[in-house]
Scaffold this motif. Sequence first.
Motif, PDB file in Angstrom:
ATOM      1  N   VAL A 101      47.476  74.329  26.725  1.00 50.55           N
ATOM      2  CA  VAL A 101      47.287  73.772  28.063  1.00 50.55           C
ATOM      3  C   VAL A 101      47.324  72.246  28.043  1.00 50.55           C
ATOM      4  O   VAL A 101      47.998  71.621  28.853  1.00 50.55           O
ATOM      5  CB  VAL A 101      45.964  74.274  28.687  1.00 50.55           C
ATOM      6  N   ASP A 102      46.606  71.624  27.113  1.00 56.57           N
ATOM      7  CA  ASP A 102      46.578  70.167  27.042  1.00 56.57           C
ATOM      8  C   ASP A 102      47.881  69.642  26.449  1.00 56.57           C
ATOM      9  O   ASP A 102      48.348  70.132  25.428  1.00 56.57           O
ATOM     10  CB  ASP A 102      45.397  69.692  26.194  1.00 56.57           C
ATOM     11  N   GLY A 103      48.478  68.667  27.110  1.00 54.82           N
ATOM     12  CA  GLY A 103      49.710  68.065  26.608  1.00 54.82           C
ATOM     13  C   GLY A 103      50.944  68.918  26.785  1.00 54.82           C
ATOM     14  O   GLY A 103      51.923  68.768  26.063  1.00 54.82           O
ATOM     15  N   SER A 104      50.923  69.821  27.757  1.00 53.15           N
ATOM     16  CA  SER A 104      52.090  70.660  28.028  1.00 53.15           C
ATOM     17  C   SER A 104      52.507  70.520  29.485  1.00 53.15           C
ATOM     18  O   SER A 104      51.712  70.171  30.348  1.00 53.15           O
ATOM     19  CB  SER A 104      51.794  72.128  27.723  1.00 53.15           C
ATOM     20  N   THR A 105      53.762  70.822  29.739  1.00 55.76           N
ATOM     21  CA  THR A 105      54.377  70.630  31.048  1.00 55.76           C
ATOM     22  C   THR A 105      55.140  71.880  31.455  1.00 55.76           C
ATOM     23  O   THR A 105      55.676  72.593  30.614  1.00 55.76           O
ATOM     24  CB  THR A 105      55.357  69.436  30.979  1.00 55.76           C
ATOM     25  N   VAL A 106      55.222  72.116  32.774  1.00 53.23           N
ATOM     26  CA  VAL A 106      56.064  73.164  33.342  1.00 53.23           C
ATOM     27  C   VAL A 106      57.205  72.471  34.083  1.00 53.23           C
ATOM     28  O   VAL A 106      56.964  71.575  34.893  1.00 53.23           O
ATOM     29  CB  VAL A 106      55.269  74.060  34.320  1.00 53.23           C
ATOM     30  N   VAL A 107      58.439  72.856  33.780  1.00 55.16           N
ATOM     31  CA  VAL A 107      59.617  72.321  34.458  1.00 55.16           C
ATOM     32  C   VAL A 107      60.315  73.482  35.153  1.00 55.16           C
ATOM     33  O   VAL A 107      60.589  74.506  34.524  1.00 55.16           O
ATOM     34  CB  VAL A 107      60.593  71.640  33.477  1.00 55.16           C
ATOM     35  N   THR A 108      60.580  73.343  36.451  1.00 55.06           N
ATOM     36  CA  THR A 108      61.298  74.376  37.194  1.00 55.06           C
ATOM     37  C   THR A 108      62.463  73.747  37.939  1.00 55.06           C
ATOM     38  O   THR A 108      62.412  72.592  38.360  1.00 55.06           O
ATOM     39  CB  THR A 108      60.369  75.101  38.196  1.00 55.06           C
ATOM     40  N   VAL A 109      63.535  74.531  38.078  1.00 54.78           N
ATOM     41  CA  VAL A 109      64.708  74.113  38.840  1.00 54.78           C
ATOM     42  C   VAL A 109      65.013  75.226  39.839  1.00 54.78           C
ATOM     43  O   VAL A 109      65.204  76.380  39.445  1.00 54.78           O
ATOM     44  CB  VAL A 109      65.936  73.867  37.926  1.00 54.78           C
ATOM     45  N   ALA A 110      65.028  74.882  41.125  1.00 56.75           N
ATOM     46  CA  ALA A 110      65.306  75.855  42.182  1.00 56.75           C
ATOM     47  C   ALA A 110      66.692  75.600  42.756  1.00 56.75           C
ATOM     48  O   ALA A 110      67.191  74.474  42.749  1.00 56.75           O
ATOM     49  CB  ALA A 110      64.258  75.755  43.292  1.00 56.75           C
ATOM     50  N   GLY A 111      67.323  76.664  43.254  1.00 59.49           N
ATOM     51  CA  GLY A 111      68.646  76.528  43.858  1.00 59.49           C
ATOM     52  C   GLY A 111      68.974  77.758  44.675  1.00 59.49           C
ATOM     53  O   GLY A 111      68.097  78.531  45.055  1.00 59.49           O
ATOM     54  N   SER A 112      70.259  77.973  44.888  1.00 59.36           N
ATOM     55  CA  SER A 112      70.746  79.079  45.700  1.00 59.36           C
ATOM     56  C   SER A 112      71.273  80.212  44.819  1.00 59.36           C
ATOM     57  O   SER A 112      72.079  79.978  43.920  1.00 59.36           O
ATOM     58  CB  SER A 112      71.869  78.604  46.621  1.00 59.36           C
ATOM     59  N   SER A 113      70.860  81.430  45.121  1.00 56.54           N
ATOM     60  CA  SER A 113      71.360  82.592  44.375  1.00 56.54           C
ATOM     61  C   SER A 113      72.813  82.898  44.733  1.00 56.54           C
ATOM     62  O   SER A 113      73.489  83.635  44.016  1.00 56.54           O
ATOM     63  CB  SER A 113      70.479  83.816  44.648  1.00 56.54           C
ATOM     64  N   ALA A 114      73.320  82.316  45.821  1.00 56.13           N
ATOM     65  CA  ALA A 114      74.699  82.552  46.235  1.00 56.13           C
ATOM     66  C   ALA A 114      75.698  81.646  45.501  1.00 56.13           C
ATOM     67  O   ALA A 114      76.898  81.894  45.537  1.00 56.13           O
ATOM     68  CB  ALA A 114      74.833  82.340  47.742  1.00 56.13           C
TER      69      ALA A 114
END
Length: 122
Positions: free
Chosen positions: A20-33
Amino acid sequence: MAGVKLGGRAQVVFFGAAGVDGSTVVTVAGSSAALPGTDAGSMKVTPLAEYPGKGRATGGVRCQRFLKGEDTLLLAWAGADPAIAAAASGAPIDLPAPDPRRDGSGVSISQPVAAVGSRFHA
Protein backbone atom coordinates in the motif's frame (compact mmCIF):
# COMPACT_ATOMS: atom_id res chain seq x y z
CA MET A 1 -8.61 -13.64 -1.35
CA ALA A 2 -11.97 -15.25 -1.95
CA GLY A 3 -12.48 -13.97 -5.50
CA VAL A 4 -14.16 -11.24 -7.48
CA LYS A 5 -17.80 -11.31 -8.51
CA LEU A 6 -18.26 -10.03 -12.07
CA GLY A 7 -21.42 -8.94 -13.84
CA GLY A 8 -22.63 -10.37 -17.14
CA ARG A 9 -20.23 -8.73 -19.63
CA ALA A 10 -17.62 -7.52 -17.11
CA GLN A 11 -13.99 -8.57 -17.39
CA VAL A 12 -10.83 -8.19 -15.33
CA VAL A 13 -8.30 -5.73 -16.79
CA PHE A 14 -5.48 -6.19 -14.26
CA PHE A 15 -4.73 -8.49 -11.36
CA GLY A 16 -1.70 -8.11 -9.13
CA ALA A 17 -0.37 -7.40 -5.67
CA ALA A 18 1.39 -4.30 -4.37
CA GLY A 19 2.30 -2.85 -1.01
CA VAL A 20 0.00 0.00 0.00
CA ASP A 21 2.72 2.50 0.93
CA GLY A 22 4.66 3.82 -2.05
CA SER A 23 2.39 2.27 -4.67
CA THR A 24 0.23 3.80 -7.39
CA VAL A 25 -2.82 2.83 -9.45
CA VAL A 26 -2.79 3.92 -13.11
CA THR A 27 -5.95 3.59 -15.23
CA VAL A 28 -6.69 4.49 -18.84
CA ALA A 29 -10.32 4.82 -19.97
CA GLY A 30 -11.62 4.96 -23.53
CA SER A 31 -14.25 3.70 -25.94
CA SER A 32 -15.00 0.00 -26.43
CA ALA A 33 -16.06 0.83 -30.00
CA ALA A 34 -12.55 2.00 -31.02
CA LEU A 35 -10.05 -0.33 -32.67
CA PRO A 36 -7.57 -1.66 -30.07
CA GLY A 37 -4.51 0.56 -29.77
CA THR A 38 -6.07 3.57 -31.52
CA ASP A 39 -7.93 5.33 -28.67
CA ALA A 40 -5.75 7.53 -26.46
CA GLY A 41 -8.58 8.08 -23.97
CA SER A 42 -7.92 9.55 -20.54
CA MET A 43 -5.46 8.53 -17.83
CA LYS A 44 -5.63 8.78 -14.05
CA VAL A 45 -2.89 8.21 -11.48
CA THR A 46 -3.95 7.66 -7.86
CA PRO A 47 -2.01 6.60 -4.76
CA LEU A 48 -3.00 3.02 -3.85
CA ALA A 49 -3.51 4.13 -0.24
CA GLU A 50 -6.63 6.06 -1.37
CA TYR A 51 -8.49 2.81 -2.12
CA PRO A 52 -10.21 0.82 0.62
CA GLY A 53 -8.63 -2.51 1.49
CA LYS A 54 -11.90 -4.29 0.89
CA GLY A 55 -14.60 -3.67 -1.70
CA ARG A 56 -18.34 -3.84 -1.17
CA ALA A 57 -19.42 -7.49 -1.03
CA THR A 58 -16.72 -8.38 -3.61
CA GLY A 59 -18.33 -5.93 -6.02
CA GLY A 60 -15.11 -3.93 -6.18
CA VAL A 61 -14.41 -0.22 -6.00
CA ARG A 62 -14.62 2.25 -8.89
CA CYS A 63 -11.19 3.58 -9.83
CA GLN A 64 -12.03 6.04 -12.63
CA ARG A 65 -15.17 7.90 -13.65
CA PHE A 66 -15.73 7.85 -17.40
CA LEU A 67 -15.78 11.04 -19.47
CA LYS A 68 -18.19 11.56 -22.39
CA GLY A 69 -17.50 8.90 -25.04
CA GLU A 70 -15.74 6.55 -22.59
CA ASP A 71 -17.32 3.28 -21.52
CA THR A 72 -14.46 0.96 -20.63
CA LEU A 73 -11.05 0.73 -19.00
CA LEU A 74 -8.45 0.12 -21.69
CA LEU A 75 -5.63 -0.49 -19.24
CA ALA A 76 -5.11 -0.72 -15.49
CA TRP A 77 -1.97 -1.21 -13.40
CA ALA A 78 -0.98 -1.09 -9.73
CA GLY A 79 2.58 -1.24 -8.48
CA ALA A 80 5.54 0.40 -6.82
CA ASP A 81 6.35 4.07 -7.41
CA PRO A 82 7.44 5.60 -9.67
CA ALA A 83 5.04 4.47 -12.39
CA ILE A 84 6.07 4.92 -16.03
CA ALA A 85 4.10 4.53 -19.26
CA ALA A 86 5.03 3.88 -22.88
CA ALA A 87 3.43 3.97 -26.32
CA ALA A 88 3.57 0.94 -28.64
CA SER A 89 6.70 2.48 -30.23
CA GLY A 90 8.42 2.46 -26.84
CA ALA A 91 8.30 6.23 -26.55
CA PRO A 92 7.64 7.42 -23.00
CA ILE A 93 4.26 8.92 -22.17
CA ASP A 94 4.04 11.56 -19.47
CA LEU A 95 1.71 10.59 -16.63
CA PRO A 96 -0.66 13.22 -15.25
CA ALA A 97 -0.18 14.49 -11.72
CA PRO A 98 -1.56 12.11 -9.07
CA ASP A 99 -5.26 12.58 -8.34
CA PRO A 100 -6.20 11.71 -4.75
CA ARG A 101 -9.86 11.10 -5.70
CA ARG A 102 -10.07 7.35 -6.21
CA ASP A 103 -13.22 7.67 -8.34
CA GLY A 104 -12.39 10.88 -10.24
CA SER A 105 -12.19 11.21 -14.01
CA GLY A 106 -8.96 11.01 -15.96
CA VAL A 107 -6.95 13.56 -17.93
CA SER A 108 -7.03 13.37 -21.75
CA ILE A 109 -3.79 12.04 -23.20
CA SER A 110 -2.35 12.54 -26.69
CA GLN A 111 -1.50 8.96 -27.68
CA PRO A 112 -2.56 5.40 -26.77
CA VAL A 113 -0.76 3.78 -23.84
CA ALA A 114 0.62 0.31 -24.61
CA ALA A 115 2.19 -0.46 -21.24
CA VAL A 116 2.62 0.81 -17.69
CA GLY A 117 5.30 -0.36 -15.29
CA SER A 118 7.64 0.79 -12.57
CA ARG A 119 11.24 1.93 -12.29
CA PHE A 120 11.40 0.30 -8.85
CA HIS A 121 14.49 -1.83 -8.31
CA ALA A 122 14.80 -3.96 -5.17
